[in-house]
Design an enzyme around this catalytic site. Sequence first.
Site, PDB file in Angstrom:
ATOM      1  N   ASP A  16       0.807  -1.219   0.000  1.00 50.93           N
ATOM      2  CA  ASP A  16       0.000   0.000   0.000  1.00 50.93           C
ATOM      3  C   ASP A  16       0.843   1.273   0.000  1.00 50.93           C
ATOM      4  OD1 ASP A  16      -2.264  -1.602   0.060  1.00 50.93           O
ATOM      5  OD2 ASP A  16      -2.312  -1.628   2.246  1.00 50.93           O
ATOM      6  N   LYS A  19       1.891   2.046  -5.197  1.00 54.54           N
ATOM      7  CA  LYS A  19       2.443   1.467  -6.437  1.00 54.54           C
ATOM      8  C   LYS A  19       1.555   1.768  -7.640  1.00 54.54           C
ATOM      9  CE  LYS A  19       2.376  -2.522  -4.310  1.00 54.54           C
ATOM     10  NZ  LYS A  19       2.176  -2.133  -2.907  1.00 54.54           N
ATOM     11  N   GLY A  43      -4.517  -4.201  -3.872  1.00 58.79           N
ATOM     12  CA  GLY A  43      -5.483  -3.159  -4.198  1.00 58.79           C
ATOM     13  C   GLY A  43      -4.676  -1.933  -4.574  1.00 58.79           C
ATOM     14  N   HIS A  44      -4.602  -1.631  -5.864  1.00 62.69           N
ATOM     15  CA  HIS A  44      -3.765  -0.533  -6.354  1.00 62.69           C
ATOM     16  C   HIS A  44      -4.659   0.606  -6.826  1.00 62.69           C
ATOM     17  CE1 HIS A  44      -0.179  -3.476  -7.160  1.00 62.69           C
ATOM     18  NE2 HIS A  44      -0.602  -3.476  -5.916  1.00 62.69           N
ATOM     19  N   GLN A 225       2.026  -6.164  -3.086  1.00 62.54           N
ATOM     20  CA  GLN A 225       2.427  -6.286  -1.686  1.00 62.54           C
ATOM     21  C   GLN A 225       3.718  -5.477  -1.451  1.00 62.54           C
ATOM     22  OE1 GLN A 225       1.319  -9.540  -3.368  1.00 62.54           O
ATOM     23  NE2 GLN A 225      -0.527  -8.497  -2.789  1.00 62.54           N
TER      24      GLN A 225
HETATM   25  P1  GDP Z   1      -0.659   0.322  -3.599  1.00 62.37           P
HETATM   26  O1  GDP Z   1      -1.303  -0.936  -3.126  1.00 62.37           O
HETATM   27  O2  GDP Z   1       0.802   0.348  -3.342  1.00 62.37           O
HETATM   28  O3  GDP Z   1      -0.973   0.635  -5.049  1.00 62.37           O
HETATM   29  O4  GDP Z   1      -1.289   1.496  -2.725  1.00 62.37           O
HETATM   30  P2  GDP Z   1      -2.852   1.670  -2.317  1.00 62.37           P
HETATM   31  O5  GDP Z   1      -3.612   2.142  -3.498  1.00 62.37           O
HETATM   32  O6  GDP Z   1      -3.348   0.467  -1.609  1.00 62.37           O
HETATM   33  O7  GDP Z   1      -2.718   2.787  -1.194  1.00 62.37           O
HETATM   34  C1  GDP Z   1      -2.182   4.035  -1.457  1.00 62.37           C
HETATM   35  C2  GDP Z   1      -3.243   5.099  -1.088  1.00 62.37           C
HETATM   36  O8  GDP Z   1      -2.639   6.357  -0.984  1.00 62.37           O
HETATM   37  C3  GDP Z   1      -4.321   5.252  -2.145  1.00 62.37           C
HETATM   38  O9  GDP Z   1      -5.533   5.589  -1.519  1.00 62.37           O
HETATM   39  C4  GDP Z   1      -3.807   6.418  -2.993  1.00 62.37           C
HETATM   40  O10 GDP Z   1      -4.856   7.110  -3.654  1.00 62.37           O
HETATM   41  C5  GDP Z   1      -3.165   7.272  -1.945  1.00 62.37           C
HETATM   42  N1  GDP Z   1      -2.011   8.070  -2.368  1.00 62.37           N
HETATM   43  C6  GDP Z   1      -1.034   7.751  -3.247  1.00 62.37           C
HETATM   44  N2  GDP Z   1      -0.068   8.695  -3.258  1.00 62.37           N
HETATM   45  C7  GDP Z   1      -0.437   9.627  -2.369  1.00 62.37           C
HETATM   46  C8  GDP Z   1       0.156  10.849  -1.900  1.00 62.37           C
HETATM   47  O11 GDP Z   1       1.252  11.245  -2.293  1.00 62.37           O
HETATM   48  N3  GDP Z   1      -0.530  11.551  -0.947  1.00 62.37           N
HETATM   49  C9  GDP Z   1      -1.717  11.118  -0.450  1.00 62.37           C
HETATM   50  N4  GDP Z   1      -2.314  11.876   0.483  1.00 62.37           N
HETATM   51  N5  GDP Z   1      -2.314   9.986  -0.862  1.00 62.37           N
HETATM   52  C10 GDP Z   1      -1.669   9.238  -1.801  1.00 62.37           C
HETATM   53  P1  IMO Z   2      -0.828  -4.173  -2.228  1.00 62.88           P
HETATM   54  O1  IMO Z   2      -0.353  -4.755  -3.527  1.00 62.88           O
HETATM   55  C1  IMO Z   2      -0.898  -4.528   2.130  1.00 62.88           C
HETATM   56  C2  IMO Z   2      -1.100  -8.588   3.785  1.00 62.88           C
HETATM   57  C3  IMO Z   2      -2.380  -9.005   4.486  1.00 62.88           C
HETATM   58  C4  IMO Z   2      -1.835  -9.995   5.487  1.00 62.88           C
HETATM   59  C5  IMO Z   2      -0.700 -10.678   4.705  1.00 62.88           C
HETATM   60  C6  IMO Z   2      -1.090 -11.996   4.085  1.00 62.88           C
HETATM   61  O2  IMO Z   2      -2.123  -3.462  -2.329  1.00 62.88           O
HETATM   62  O3  IMO Z   2       0.244  -3.373  -1.581  1.00 62.88           O
HETATM   63  P2  IMO Z   2      -2.623 -12.686   2.022  1.00 62.88           P
HETATM   64  O4  IMO Z   2      -4.074 -12.426   1.753  1.00 62.88           O
HETATM   65  O5  IMO Z   2      -1.705 -12.178   0.974  1.00 62.88           O
HETATM   66  O6  IMO Z   2      -2.355 -14.127   2.353  1.00 62.88           O
HETATM   67  O7  IMO Z   2      -2.318 -11.857   3.371  1.00 62.88           O
HETATM   68  O8  IMO Z   2      -0.326  -9.775   3.702  1.00 62.88           O
HETATM   69  N1  IMO Z   2      -1.286  -8.070   2.401  1.00 62.88           N
HETATM   70  C7  IMO Z   2      -1.175  -6.789   2.049  1.00 62.88           C
HETATM   71  N2  IMO Z   2      -0.985  -5.679   2.802  1.00 62.88           N
HETATM   72  N3  IMO Z   2      -0.973  -4.430   0.784  1.00 62.88           N
HETATM   73  C8  IMO Z   2      -1.160  -5.517   0.019  1.00 62.88           C
HETATM   74  O9  IMO Z   2      -1.135  -5.472  -1.332  1.00 62.88           O
HETATM   75  C9  IMO Z   2      -1.298  -6.773   0.651  1.00 62.88           C
HETATM   76  N4  IMO Z   2      -1.490  -8.030   0.212  1.00 62.88           N
HETATM   77  C10 IMO Z   2      -1.469  -8.817   1.295  1.00 62.88           C
HETATM   78  O10 IMO Z   2      -3.023  -7.914   5.090  1.00 62.88           O
HETATM   79  O11 IMO Z   2      -1.225  -9.297   6.560  1.00 62.88           O
HETATM   80 MG    MG Z   3      -2.861  -1.587  -1.872  1.00 61.18          MG
END
Ligand code: GDP
Ligand code: IMO
Ligand code: MG
Length: 422
Positions: A16, A19, A43-44, A225
């Site tokens: 999270d 990415k 979840g991207h 991840q």
């Molecule tokens: P990922 O799994 O690595 O793609 O990241 P996620 O989408 O799960 O979580 C990143 C969250 O931060 C999302 O809600 C994005 O919209 C938000 N986000 C990304 N870059 C920034 C930033 O520079 N500032 C803020 N405030 N939010 C951001």
């Molecule tokens: P992105 O790509 C954050 C965590 C889960 C749990 C552990 C194992 O959005 O960054 P799983 O369902 O993979 O067997 O869970 O890994 N986890 C993540 N945490 N971002 C993710 O993906 C994750 N994918 C799995 O919360 O602790």
């Molecule tokens: Mg994510």
Amino acid sequence: MNTGKVDALLGIVFGDEGKGKVVDFFTPKYDVVARFAGGPNAGHTIIFDGKKFVLRSIPSGIFDEHKVNIIGNGCVIAPDLFMAEARELEAAGYDLTSRLHISKRAHLILPTHRVLDRAYEAAKGKGKVGTTGKGIGPTYSDKAARIGLRVGDILDGFEEKYRALKARHEQILKDLGFTDYDITDDERRWMEGVEYMRGFRLSDTEHEINALLREGKNVLAEGAQGSLLDIDHGTYPFVSSSSTTCGGVCTGLGVAPRMIGEVFGIFKAYSTRVGSGPFPVELFDETGDTIRHIGNEYGAVTGRNRRCGWIDLVALRYAIIINGVTQLVMMKGDVLDGFATIKACVAYRKDGVTTTDMPFDTAGWEPVYEELPGWQADLTGVRRESDFPPAFKAYIDYLERQLATPITIVSVGPDREATIIR
Ligand code: GDP
Ligand code: IMO
Ligand code: MG
């Protein structure tokens, strides 16, 4: 002729990191965007032109019709969830069939894998991993046990193979005494998803990607991840089940190590973790709540609260080494806008011992902090490095020194536009 390169964009902490946003931002520079690990546990989030998408299995380069997007062999895929995700994009006007290629070697997540995920978690009691419940662990276990089903299997004699693996799962569930489940609806949607997937380009993506590289095309490998959730290098057993680190790019796409170019390591200006497991920098106080609230740190997949803390340089240094990170990408600097003081964890301490190396088990280690002045200014409108408040610039310089790696991209908001190249 010059061959292309595979650059990797890897989450280097607990996932999270942002990415999705950065892959989308980088996409114009690449010909191919490829996922090499994980599945719908990811979840991207991508935000542009007032629209928001959360991608799970589909690469974040999908919004550009001129790019090839690949779901590589290292991934696991749930046909029903894939169908839902793809239909949402189609409804928004993106035609996927022409631009998305799915590896025949990627493994299928069966409905019973998800039940097994729940059953194994329930059996663990206090030691729960806190998985996303998407069947990730059981699917990779079957892959390693050499009994899994792959995407290519849906093209030939599928029903029989499906029934055999499902029966095996049902037996395990029975042995565990986990019998209170009903997958009727799930299975119907899943089979519909299998049919839907047959309309896609299911191919030998390792050949395709290498052919494109030979033509001089460049590939961006999109991590899922984060490094600390890697099956080998993460905080085992509180990890996911795939190779999320740089080596996973080679095995998960079928590309040779010498094809890897830049390795971008992405992290947030602070730390988060979702799910269980040790997290030395976790803040249980108001500061942690404030970071969660301002950073909107609630899981994109499960909606769970993300655990929050200050930046962890021990973890980052470790991930930089494991992945061979060449450039760093720092996200969410804006979330720390209001703090008078910012802390950075420079070492861990336990029983009078201090270490800057990632220990075998991070449980029980206390963070050793250094304090820096906050910038107390609004970063969200900043679009040029020259407009950085001095204390923000000083924080970046400090991190670069501590991590001995350049921070070349800084993000100050969720939108595609809020991205600064240095
Ligand atoms: P990922 O799994 O690595 O793609 O990241 P996620 O989408 O799960 O979580 C990143 C969250 O931060 C999302 O809600 C994005 O919209 C938000 N986000 C990304 N870059 C920034 C930033 O520079 N500032 C803020 N405030 N939010 C951001
Ligand atoms: P992105 O790509 C954050 C965590 C889960 C749990 C552990 C194992 O959005 O960054 P799983 O369902 O993979 O067997 O869970 O890994 N986890 C993540 N945490 N971002 C993710 O993906 C994750 N994918 C799995 O919360 O602790
Ligand atoms: Mg994510």
